[in-house]
Design an enzyme around this catalytic site. Structure first.
Site, PDB file in Angstrom:
ATOM      1  N   ASP A   1       1.132  -1.374   0.141  1.00  0.00           N
ATOM      2  CA  ASP A   1       0.061  -0.138   0.325  1.00  0.00           C
ATOM      3  C   ASP A   1       0.946   1.332   0.054  1.00  0.00           C
ATOM      4  O   ASP A   1       1.889   1.408   0.980  1.00  0.00           O
ATOM      5  CB  ASP A   1      -0.624  -0.034   1.245  1.00  0.00           C
ATOM      6  N   ILE A   2       0.605   1.936  -0.924  1.00  0.00           N
ATOM      7  CA  ILE A   2       1.613   3.307  -1.080  1.00  0.00           C
ATOM      8  C   ILE A   2       1.608   4.356   0.097  1.00  0.00           C
ATOM      9  O   ILE A   2       2.693   4.763   0.440  1.00  0.00           O
ATOM     10  CB  ILE A   2       1.331   4.008  -2.399  1.00  0.00           C
TER      11      ILE A   2
ATOM     12  N   ASP B   1      -5.206   8.178  -4.814  1.00  0.00           N
ATOM     13  CA  ASP B   1      -5.500   9.588  -4.420  1.00  0.00           C
ATOM     14  C   ASP B   1      -6.287   9.656  -3.075  1.00  0.00           C
ATOM     15  O   ASP B   1      -6.092  10.484  -2.260  1.00  0.00           O
ATOM     16  CB  ASP B   1      -6.074  10.539  -5.745  1.00  0.00           C
TER      17      ASP B   1
ATOM     18  N   SER C   1      -1.863   5.775 -13.651  1.00  0.00           N
ATOM     19  CA  SER C   1      -2.618   5.789 -15.049  1.00  0.00           C
ATOM     20  C   SER C   1      -3.042   4.455 -15.071  1.00  0.00           C
ATOM     21  O   SER C   1      -4.117   4.258 -15.952  1.00  0.00           O
ATOM     22  CB  SER C   1      -1.885   6.229 -16.173  1.00  0.00           C
TER      23      SER C   1
HETATM   24  P1  ADP Z   1      -5.150   6.662 -12.300  1.00  0.00           P
HETATM   25  O1  ADP Z   1      -6.378   7.583 -11.893  1.00  0.00           O
HETATM   26  O2  ADP Z   1      -3.731   7.206 -12.441  1.00  0.00           O
HETATM   27  O3  ADP Z   1      -5.362   5.444 -12.965  1.00  0.00           O
HETATM   28  P2  ADP Z   1      -5.757   5.146  -9.656  1.00  0.00           P
HETATM   29  O4  ADP Z   1      -5.445   5.334  -8.093  1.00  0.00           O
HETATM   30  O5  ADP Z   1      -7.161   4.792 -10.226  1.00  0.00           O
HETATM   31  O6  ADP Z   1      -4.738   6.005 -10.807  1.00  0.00           O
HETATM   32  O7  ADP Z   1      -4.642   3.634  -9.956  1.00  0.00           O
HETATM   33  C1  ADP Z   1      -3.393   3.513 -10.001  1.00  0.00           C
HETATM   34  C2  ADP Z   1      -2.807   2.274  -9.677  1.00  0.00           C
HETATM   35  O8  ADP Z   1      -2.878   2.094  -8.153  1.00  0.00           O
HETATM   36  C3  ADP Z   1      -4.082   1.149  -9.884  1.00  0.00           C
HETATM   37  O9  ADP Z   1      -3.240  -0.195 -10.502  1.00  0.00           O
HETATM   38  C4  ADP Z   1      -4.480   0.626  -8.522  1.00  0.00           C
HETATM   39  O10 ADP Z   1      -4.802  -0.755  -8.329  1.00  0.00           O
HETATM   40  C5  ADP Z   1      -3.278   0.964  -7.716  1.00  0.00           C
HETATM   41  N1  ADP Z   1      -3.551   1.478  -6.307  1.00  0.00           N
HETATM   42  C6  ADP Z   1      -4.786   1.631  -5.605  1.00  0.00           C
HETATM   43  N2  ADP Z   1      -4.877   1.784  -4.399  1.00  0.00           N
HETATM   44  C7  ADP Z   1      -3.522   1.724  -4.073  1.00  0.00           C
HETATM   45  C8  ADP Z   1      -2.606   1.911  -2.647  1.00  0.00           C
HETATM   46  N3  ADP Z   1      -3.323   2.160  -1.782  1.00  0.00           N
HETATM   47  N4  ADP Z   1      -1.412   1.601  -2.801  1.00  0.00           N
HETATM   48  C9  ADP Z   1      -0.599   1.390  -4.152  1.00  0.00           C
HETATM   49  N5  ADP Z   1      -1.659   1.155  -5.411  1.00  0.00           N
HETATM   50  C10 ADP Z   1      -2.797   1.391  -5.351  1.00  0.00           C
END
Ligand code: ADP
Length: 178
Positions: free
Chosen positions: A16-17, A40, A123
């Site tokens: 998890d980022i 976000d 993205s």
């Molecule tokens: P975008 O609008 O740029 O596509 P998203 O947030 O919808 O961004 O998703 C970008 C990537 O991050 C996706 O592959 C998603 O599965 C992943 N993701 C979602 N939540 C987290 C998190 N908490 N930590 C890391 N990666 C995540």
């Protein structure tokens, strides 16, 4: 999975980022910089309302670029808000814009003396970029940058689930072999 690029390290993890204890985490933001879904939303929830307050002062951000804020309640000291392209058909400059988003984040890390940075797969969620294509661009851009900028010592690339991790690990092997 960890690889050495010159004197720096690129690491691929499942996780998890918002939990990453690095100098900066990258947010997959939109041009308003005022929050959204996916990464976000998770980053704003974890950082607290002060993050949105600072974002409001920034005047948005162009696609393919990025802006830096503090990290507030996050373990990371900073957030770099990057805006990747919405994927249409691959013929609308998406690849160049995605590479530019990654490069701008790395340049902001250098300028702000941040040695460690964690990226999500920009993205590839709501914005619909095919994961494998996006991964090629991400790794090529990160590796090229690290080869020339040893001041960025550590890049962690964070995948949210096992399937994305597997796809990205395979693509990283391909990029390293190319
Ligand atoms: P975008 O609008 O740029 O596509 P998203 O947030 O919808 O961004 O998703 C970008 C990537 O991050 C996706 O592959 C998603 O599965 C992943 N993701 C979602 N939540 C987290 C998190 N908490 N930590 C890391 N990666 C995540």
């Amino acid at each position: 999975m960890q690889v050495e690029i010159g004197d720096s390290v690129l690491e691929l993890v499942e996780g998890d980022i918002t939990r990453q204890d690095v100098d900066a985490i990258v947010n997959a933001a939109n041009t308003s910089l005022l929050g959204g879904g996916g990464v976000d939303g998770a980053i704003h929830r974890a950082a607290g309302p002060e993050l949105l307050a600072e974002c409001r002062t920034l005047g948005g951000c162009e696609t393919g670029s990025a802006k830096i804020t503090r990290g507030y309640r996050l373990p990371a000291r900073h957030v770099i808000h990057a805006v990747g392209p919405v994927y249409r058909d691959g013929r609308h400059g998406e690849a160049g814009l995605l590479a530019s988003a990654y490069r701008t984040c790395l340049e902001l890390a250098s300028e702000n003396h941040l040695a460690s940075i964690a990226f999500p797969a920009i993205s590839t969620g709501i914005y619909g970029y095919p994961a494998e294509d996006a991964a090629h661009i991400a790794f090529r851009t990160i590796i090229d940058y690290l080869s020339e900028h040893p001041e960025v010592k550590f890049v962690r690339y964070v995948l949210y689930d096992a399937r994305s991790f597997a796809v990205h690990a395979r693509v990283l092997e391909q990029v390293l072999a190319a």
